[in-house]
Design a protein around this motif. Structure first.
Motif, PDB file in Angstrom:
ATOM      1  N   ASP A 143      26.496 -96.746 -96.773  1.00  0.00           N
ATOM      2  CA  ASP A 143      26.818 -96.117 -95.494  1.00  0.00           C
ATOM      3  C   ASP A 143      25.887 -94.937 -95.166  1.00  0.00           C
ATOM      4  O   ASP A 143      26.242 -94.083 -94.356  1.00  0.00           O
ATOM      5  N   ALA A 144      24.701 -94.880 -95.786  1.00  0.00           N
ATOM      6  CA  ALA A 144      23.754 -93.808 -95.498  1.00  0.00           C
ATOM      7  C   ALA A 144      23.317 -93.922 -94.042  1.00  0.00           C
ATOM      8  O   ALA A 144      22.950 -94.995 -93.565  1.00  0.00           O
ATOM      9  N   VAL A 170       4.413 -97.534 -90.143  1.00  0.00           N
ATOM     10  CA  VAL A 170       5.568 -96.660 -90.307  1.00  0.00           C
ATOM     11  C   VAL A 170       6.736 -97.510 -90.793  1.00  0.00           C
ATOM     12  O   VAL A 170       7.113 -98.494 -90.172  1.00  0.00           O
ATOM     13  N   LYS A 171       7.276 -97.122 -91.929  1.00  0.00           N
ATOM     14  CA  LYS A 171       8.425 -97.808 -92.520  1.00  0.00           C
ATOM     15  C   LYS A 171       9.588 -96.834 -92.528  1.00  0.00           C
ATOM     16  O   LYS A 171       9.402 -95.625 -92.386  1.00  0.00           O
ATOM     17  N   SER A 172      10.786 -97.332 -92.738  1.00  0.00           N
ATOM     18  CA  SER A 172      11.935 -96.425 -92.795  1.00  0.00           C
ATOM     19  C   SER A 172      12.967 -96.962 -93.776  1.00  0.00           C
ATOM     20  O   SER A 172      13.047 -98.170 -94.021  1.00  0.00           O
ATOM     21  N   ILE A 173      13.719 -96.018 -94.332  1.00  0.00           N
ATOM     22  CA  ILE A 173      14.859 -96.341 -95.179  1.00  0.00           C
ATOM     23  C   ILE A 173      16.001 -95.425 -94.764  1.00  0.00           C
ATOM     24  O   ILE A 173      15.776 -94.353 -94.201  1.00  0.00           O
ATOM     25  N   TYR A 174      17.200 -95.862 -95.024  1.00  0.00           N
ATOM     26  CA  TYR A 174      18.364 -95.047 -94.718  1.00  0.00           C
ATOM     27  C   TYR A 174      18.807 -94.331 -95.991  1.00  0.00           C
ATOM     28  O   TYR A 174      19.000 -94.963 -97.025  1.00  0.00           O
ATOM     29  N   GLN A 192      17.218 -86.940 -97.905  1.00  0.00           N
ATOM     30  CA  GLN A 192      16.219 -86.716 -96.856  1.00  0.00           C
ATOM     31  C   GLN A 192      15.587 -85.330 -97.017  1.00  0.00           C
ATOM     32  O   GLN A 192      14.372 -85.180 -96.915  1.00  0.00           O
ATOM     33  N   TYR A 193      16.410 -84.340 -97.293  1.00  0.00           N
ATOM     34  CA  TYR A 193      15.907 -82.985 -97.492  1.00  0.00           C
ATOM     35  C   TYR A 193      14.935 -82.951 -98.676  1.00  0.00           C
ATOM     36  O   TYR A 193      13.858 -82.373 -98.593  1.00  0.00           O
ATOM     37  N   LYS A 194      15.317 -83.582 -99.775  1.00  0.00           N
ATOM     38  CA  LYS A 194      14.461 -83.579-100.965  1.00  0.00           C
ATOM     39  C   LYS A 194      13.168 -84.375-100.738  1.00  0.00           C
ATOM     40  O   LYS A 194      12.107 -83.998-101.234  1.00  0.00           O
TER      41      LYS A 194
END
Length: 175
Positions: A89-90, A102-106, A112-114
């Motif tokens: 559920d991220a 450009v790739k993305s992950i949830y 995300q901060y780290k």
């Protein structure tokens, strides 16, 4: 002038002309056989040397392939043991660049901060992106650098920044 033994035997009558001719033919045949044997031995030696070189090259290639497979399995094991599990559920989408795309992950907000602070890295495991700690990423980089996507924070530092650093920004400044 000295005569050959054959001529002397013919003159003395101890050998016939037929025997002399047969001896000459045998001598020629023996010479012909001796020359090819020397060539055969040289050819056999050359073939043996070439075979040794082929075998050595083949063994070296096999050793390189084995070493490559060992490195891949070590890198895979490092990633598998150190990857951070991402909850299903991220909700935070984290974008990054891989192979000029450009790739993305949830991920979670903490991850995300780290990632944005370069405290974590992204790696490729079986054609999917996973998040791993930096120390594990460095170990994988030594073995398979193409499997790690490091998120580098860009630090722009110029002389202008140094110059303007001496001025205080007013609290009431509005953009």
């Amino acid at each position: 002038m000295s005569k050959s033994l054959q001529d002397q035997l013919l003159k003395a009558g101890l050998a016939s002309k037929k025997q002399a001719n047969k001896a000459k033919a045998d001598k020629r045949k023996a010479k012909k056989k001796a020359a090819p044997q020397a060539n055969d031995q040289a050819a056999q030696e050359q073939a043996r040397i070439e075979k040794q070189q082929r075998d050595k090259a083949l063994n070296q290639q096999r050793n390189e392939e084995r070493a490559k497979k060992d490195l891949e399995s070590q890198a895979k094991q490092i990633i598998e043991t150190s990857l951070l599990s991402l909850p299903k559920d991220a909700e935070v989408r984290y974008n990054f660049v891989h192979d000029k795309q450009v790739k993305s992950i949830y991920v979670t907000a903490d991850i995300q901060y780290k990632l944005s602070r370069s405290l974590l890295a992204i790696a490729i495991l079986e054609e999917r992106y996973v998040v791993i700690p930096n120390d594990a990423a460095e170990k994988v980089l030594e073995r398979k650098p193409e499997w790690v996507i490091l998120i580098q924070k860009e630090e722009k530092h110029s002389e202008d920044d140094d110059y303007y650093a001496q001025f205080e920004v007013p609290d009431d400044l509005m953009w």
